[in-house]
Design an enzyme around this catalytic site. Structure first.
Site, PDB file in Angstrom:
ATOM      1  N   PHE A 138      37.075  28.603  42.623  1.00 19.73           N
ATOM      2  CA  PHE A 138      37.729  29.261  43.760  1.00 19.73           C
ATOM      3  C   PHE A 138      38.614  30.434  43.343  1.00 19.73           C
ATOM      4  CE2 PHE A 138      37.272  24.892  45.669  1.00 19.73           C
ATOM      5  CZ  PHE A 138      36.302  25.248  46.600  1.00 19.73           C
ATOM      6  N   ALA A 177      43.257  33.003  38.262  1.00 17.18           N
ATOM      7  CA  ALA A 177      42.480  31.768  38.164  1.00 17.18           C
ATOM      8  C   ALA A 177      43.395  30.626  37.747  1.00 17.18           C
ATOM      9  CB  ALA A 177      41.343  31.953  37.157  1.00 17.18           C
ATOM     10  N   SER A 190      46.199  21.376  44.313  1.00 15.57           N
ATOM     11  CA  SER A 190      47.613  21.376  44.719  1.00 15.57           C
ATOM     12  C   SER A 190      48.508  21.088  43.526  1.00 15.57           C
ATOM     13  CB  SER A 190      47.839  20.324  45.808  1.00 15.57           C
ATOM     14  OG  SER A 190      47.058  20.635  46.938  1.00 15.57           O
ATOM     15  N   ALA A 211      42.584  20.115  39.404  1.00 19.19           N
ATOM     16  CA  ALA A 211      43.911  20.725  39.543  1.00 19.19           C
ATOM     17  C   ALA A 211      43.908  21.745  40.674  1.00 19.19           C
ATOM     18  CB  ALA A 211      44.326  21.398  38.232  1.00 19.19           C
ATOM     19  N   ILE A 222      40.036  30.184  75.634  1.00 20.38           N
ATOM     20  CA  ILE A 222      40.306  30.875  76.905  1.00 20.38           C
ATOM     21  C   ILE A 222      39.103  31.711  77.337  1.00 20.38           C
ATOM     22  CG2 ILE A 222      41.704  32.733  77.958  1.00 20.38           C
ATOM     23  CD1 ILE A 222      44.109  31.663  76.350  1.00 20.38           C
ATOM     24  N   ASP A 265      56.002  32.542  44.978  1.00 18.70           N
ATOM     25  CA  ASP A 265      57.101  33.006  45.837  1.00 18.70           C
ATOM     26  C   ASP A 265      56.876  34.451  46.273  1.00 18.70           C
ATOM     27  OD1 ASP A 265      58.283  30.571  45.470  1.00 18.70           O
ATOM     28  OD2 ASP A 265      59.782  31.263  44.019  1.00 18.70           O
ATOM     29  N   GLU A 293      46.822  29.685  48.088  1.00 21.37           N
ATOM     30  CA  GLU A 293      48.248  29.900  47.774  1.00 21.37           C
ATOM     31  C   GLU A 293      49.115  28.726  48.227  1.00 21.37           C
ATOM     32  OE1 GLU A 293      49.647  33.056  46.208  1.00 21.37           O
ATOM     33  OE2 GLU A 293      47.638  32.463  45.606  1.00 21.37           O
ATOM     34  N   THR A 304      48.485  24.756  50.172  1.00 18.10           N
ATOM     35  CA  THR A 304      48.090  24.351  51.529  1.00 18.10           C
ATOM     36  C   THR A 304      49.329  24.190  52.415  1.00 18.10           C
ATOM     37  OG1 THR A 304      48.269  22.014  50.971  1.00 18.10           O
ATOM     38  CG2 THR A 304      46.113  23.038  50.609  1.00 18.10           C
ATOM     39  N   GLY A 361      36.001  31.165  76.578  1.00 23.02           N
ATOM     40  CA  GLY A 361      34.800  30.340  76.801  1.00 23.02           C
ATOM     41  C   GLY A 361      33.598  30.897  76.068  1.00 23.02           C
TER      42      GLY A 361
HETATM   43  C1  LIG Z   1      38.406  30.694  49.827  1.00 25.71           C
HETATM   44  C2  LIG Z   1      39.345  30.186  48.775  1.00 25.71           C
HETATM   45  C3  LIG Z   1      39.937  31.071  47.896  1.00 25.71           C
HETATM   46  C4  LIG Z   1      40.778  30.609  46.882  1.00 25.71           C
HETATM   47  N1  LIG Z   1      41.313  31.501  45.989  1.00 25.71           N
HETATM   48  C5  LIG Z   1      41.988  31.035  44.902  1.00 25.71           C
HETATM   49  C6  LIG Z   1      42.391  31.936  43.849  1.00 25.71           C
HETATM   50  O1  LIG Z   1      42.228  33.148  43.930  1.00 25.71           O
HETATM   51  N2  LIG Z   1      42.947  31.394  42.737  1.00 25.71           N
HETATM   52  C7  LIG Z   1      43.154  30.054  42.588  1.00 25.71           C
HETATM   53  O2  LIG Z   1      43.671  29.630  41.544  1.00 25.71           O
HETATM   54  N3  LIG Z   1      42.822  29.181  43.584  1.00 25.71           N
HETATM   55  C8  LIG Z   1      42.235  29.648  44.724  1.00 25.71           C
HETATM   56  N4  LIG Z   1      41.843  28.773  45.728  1.00 25.71           N
HETATM   57  C9  LIG Z   1      42.111  27.352  45.577  1.00 25.71           C
HETATM   58  C10 LIG Z   1      43.194  26.859  46.521  1.00 25.71           C
HETATM   59  O3  LIG Z   1      44.450  27.352  46.130  1.00 25.71           O
HETATM   60  C11 LIG Z   1      43.137  25.318  46.531  1.00 25.71           C
HETATM   61  O4  LIG Z   1      41.940  24.962  47.190  1.00 25.71           O
HETATM   62  C12 LIG Z   1      44.312  24.704  47.212  1.00 25.71           C
HETATM   63  O5  LIG Z   1      45.460  24.904  46.445  1.00 25.71           O
HETATM   64  C13 LIG Z   1      44.124  23.196  47.426  1.00 25.71           C
HETATM   65  O6  LIG Z   1      43.685  22.582  46.279  1.00 25.71           O
HETATM   66  P1  LIG Z   1      42.434  21.575  46.323  1.00 25.71           P
HETATM   67  O7  LIG Z   1      41.340  22.296  46.997  1.00 25.71           O
HETATM   68  O8  LIG Z   1      42.168  21.046  44.971  1.00 25.71           O
HETATM   69  O9  LIG Z   1      42.877  20.416  47.268  1.00 25.71           O
HETATM   70  P2  LIG Z   1      43.707  19.098  46.882  1.00 25.71           P
HETATM   71  O10 LIG Z   1      44.886  19.449  46.049  1.00 25.71           O
HETATM   72  O11 LIG Z   1      42.753  18.101  46.356  1.00 25.71           O
HETATM   73  O12 LIG Z   1      44.210  18.672  48.303  1.00 25.71           O
HETATM   74  C14 LIG Z   1      43.348  18.102  49.302  1.00 25.71           C
HETATM   75  C15 LIG Z   1      44.176  17.852  50.548  1.00 25.71           C
HETATM   76  O13 LIG Z   1      45.266  16.957  50.246  1.00 25.71           O
HETATM   77  C16 LIG Z   1      46.505  17.548  50.593  1.00 25.71           C
HETATM   78  N5  LIG Z   1      47.522  17.184  49.621  1.00 25.71           N
HETATM   79  C17 LIG Z   1      47.450  17.272  48.261  1.00 25.71           C
HETATM   80  N6  LIG Z   1      48.597  16.845  47.693  1.00 25.71           N
HETATM   81  C18 LIG Z   1      49.424  16.474  48.702  1.00 25.71           C
HETATM   82  C19 LIG Z   1      50.761  15.946  48.771  1.00 25.71           C
HETATM   83  N7  LIG Z   1      51.482  15.745  47.681  1.00 25.71           N
HETATM   84  N8  LIG Z   1      51.272  15.680  50.006  1.00 25.71           N
HETATM   85  C20 LIG Z   1      50.552  15.903  51.137  1.00 25.71           C
HETATM   86  N9  LIG Z   1      49.292  16.387  51.134  1.00 25.71           N
HETATM   87  C21 LIG Z   1      48.733  16.683  49.948  1.00 25.71           C
HETATM   88  C22 LIG Z   1      46.253  19.046  50.561  1.00 25.71           C
HETATM   89  O14 LIG Z   1      47.163  19.734  51.384  1.00 25.71           O
HETATM   90  C23 LIG Z   1      44.825  19.130  51.088  1.00 25.71           C
HETATM   91  O15 LIG Z   1      44.839  19.070  52.485  1.00 25.71           O
HETATM   92  C24 LIG Z   1      41.051  29.219  46.773  1.00 25.71           C
HETATM   93  C25 LIG Z   1      40.478  28.315  47.686  1.00 25.71           C
HETATM   94  C26 LIG Z   1      39.636  28.771  48.676  1.00 25.71           C
HETATM   95  C27 LIG Z   1      39.013  27.796  49.637  1.00 25.71           C
END
Ligand SMILES: Cc1cc2nc3c(=O)[nH]c(=O)nc-3n(C[C@H](O)[C@H](O)[C@H](O)COP(=O)(O)OP(=O)(O)OC[C@H]3O[C@@H](n4cnc5c(N)ncnc54)[C@H](O)[C@@H]3O)c2cc1C
Length: 416
Positions: free
Chosen positions: A171, A137, A145, A143, A367, A267, A393, A395, A369
């Protein structure tokens, strides 16, 4: 010498897991997609027994014995084996694989951050008699990305020698199963000094049954619907002092070792998460070719490109994408096994796998359809299951940033 063949223990394991994937996962794939979060513990117990029977056990990287019978050093293959195993299980069904007992991200965090004693203490439960799940978690509403923005706190109660955790996590993959049946754990990232930013981050093991942690919500999702994605609330959740992963001296530290531990976890896990995407992509490509062959379209490998039909070219291009993505994964896990710094390769493999599985599943639906779009076949499901590879893990955008920083030699501060 460069070796492209999977070592024998890995290919034997994959062969056995294919039987599990084919016979225990595929037949219930559609049912557990349509009935979200409905996997019963009977099925989980059944899968646990199957995993043990195949020797796959804990679904966590194992240390290979260092010497063979003749006293020769054995290569480490734990992460490579894990990548092959998860690829095969995800070929069966990626949502159900996430409900297969095992250490998951929780075990990876223990492995990356725990002392040898903590690793023994917290990891032996996986693959034992009772099924156990591990989760991690990190994410909070502010918090995602930017993991250093976490607000969950850990305060030491010196009298009772316990940490008191407070905060909300969202999540959490497998969060419910990890806490539900008594033997699992969740690694919760919290700050021991909110004013210190990433320097204050530390991982804590919260075991099932700990007081003050509860599941408050399960997400309804587009894909991987068999798997639970939970919100957790920690309210005065107490864990023993020794459940902080890493050195007991950390309360005095003002270094970024906690944040580095989080990155070390990623990593290790990014290439194996990438492998799950490749499992979905391979399943899709195989079914696509089968459905095309039923319509009399057999891919004529070896013909000059200009003599191929457009569909043949598309399918061959998809195979190239699949294989190139897999090679990046193999390099990243091989580096992890050999204890080489693999941040860039781990992120590259994750980016590529996310792109490839998204493209292959989308193309397959296109492909075929109407056959691709309806629920008669699993193509539309795999299209929905694919996208998560590019989200959790880290984006695709974040992993691209990490690759760019490594290539250009910039720090996180210089390129964000
Ligand atoms: C089904 C599912 C399972 C998950 N499982 C886990 C889990 O087990 N443990 C856990 O801790 N989390 C988990 N997550 C959370 C997941 O890791 C986060 O959703 C992900 O890291 C993105 O964070 P956010 O949703 O807050 O998006 P944000 O950080 O708000 O980002 C939104 C968008 O902005 C983009 N973005 C953000 N910063 C930048 C930047 N500096 N440059 C360019 N683009 C950027 C991102 O790529 C994204 O497209 C899970 C999420 C889902 C949907």
């Amino acid at each position: 010498m460069i070796e492209f063949e999977a070592p024998k223990p890995i290919s034997q394991q994959s062969f056995v897991l294919k039987t599990v994937a084919e016979n225990m996962m595929r037949p219930v794939s559609r049912y557990f997609d349509e009935n979200e979060h409905a996997i019963p513990w009977d099925y989980i117990n059944f899968m646990h027994m199957a995993m043990k029977a195949t020797g796959a056990g804990s679904l966590a990287p194992k240390e290979t014995p260092k010497k063979d019978a003749e006293g020769k050093e054995r290569p480490r293959i734990g992460y490579q084996m894990l990548a092959f195993m998860l690829e095969m299980l995800s070929w069966g069904d990626v949502g159900i694989y996430l409900c297969t007992p095992g250490g998951g991200l929780g075990a990876a965090a223990v492995q990356a951050n725990g002392t040898p004693e903590q690793q023994v203490k917290f990891l032996t439960r996986f693959g034992e008699e009772k099924p156990a799940f591990g989760a991690m978690a990190m994410t909070e509403s502010q918090a995602g990305s930017d993991t250093s923005a976490i607000r969950t706190t850990a305060v030491l109660d010196k009298e009772k020698n316990q940490w008191i955790l407070n905060g909300e996590k969202i999540f959490v993959t497998g969060g419910q199963k990890s806490l539900e049946e008594g033997n699992g754990l969740v690694v919760v990232w919290a700050t021991i000094d909110p004013s210190a930013g990433r320097a204050g981050m530390r991982p804590f093991v919260v075991e099932a049954g700990a007081p003050g942690i509860k599941v408050t919500k399960l997400e309804h999702k587009m894909g991987i619907r068999a798997s639970d994605t939970a919100s957790l609330v920690l309210q005065d959740c107490r864990v023993p002092f020794e459940n902080i992963l890493g050195s007991a001296e950390v309360t005095q530290e003002k270094t970024t070792s906690g944040f580095k531990g989080a990155m070390a976890t990623f990593d290790a896990t990014r290439p194996v998460v990438a492998a799950t995407g490749i499992g979905v992509a391979r399943a899709t490509l195989e079914l696509l070719k089968e459905l095309l062959s039923q319509q009399g379209i057999i891919i004529r490998y070896g013909l000059p490109r200009q003599k191929l039909t457009n569909i043949e070219r598309e399918v061959i291009d998809m195979e190239i994408l699949l294989r190139s993505a897999w090679l990046l994964i193999i390099k990243a896990v091989w580096m992890a096994d050999n204890k080489l710094a693999n941040s860039m390769e781990a992120s590259m493999s994750k980016v590529r796998a996310g792109d490839v599985v998204t493209r292959i599943t989308q193309k397959a639906v296109e492909i075929m359809g109407p056959i691709g779009y309806t629920r008669d076949y699993l193509l539309e499901k795999w299209f929905r299951d694919a996208k998560i590879t590019d989200i959790y893990e880290g984006t695709g955008q974040i992993n691209r940033l990490i690759v760019a920083r490594n290539v250009l030699g910039y720090t996180g501060r210089e390129l964000r």
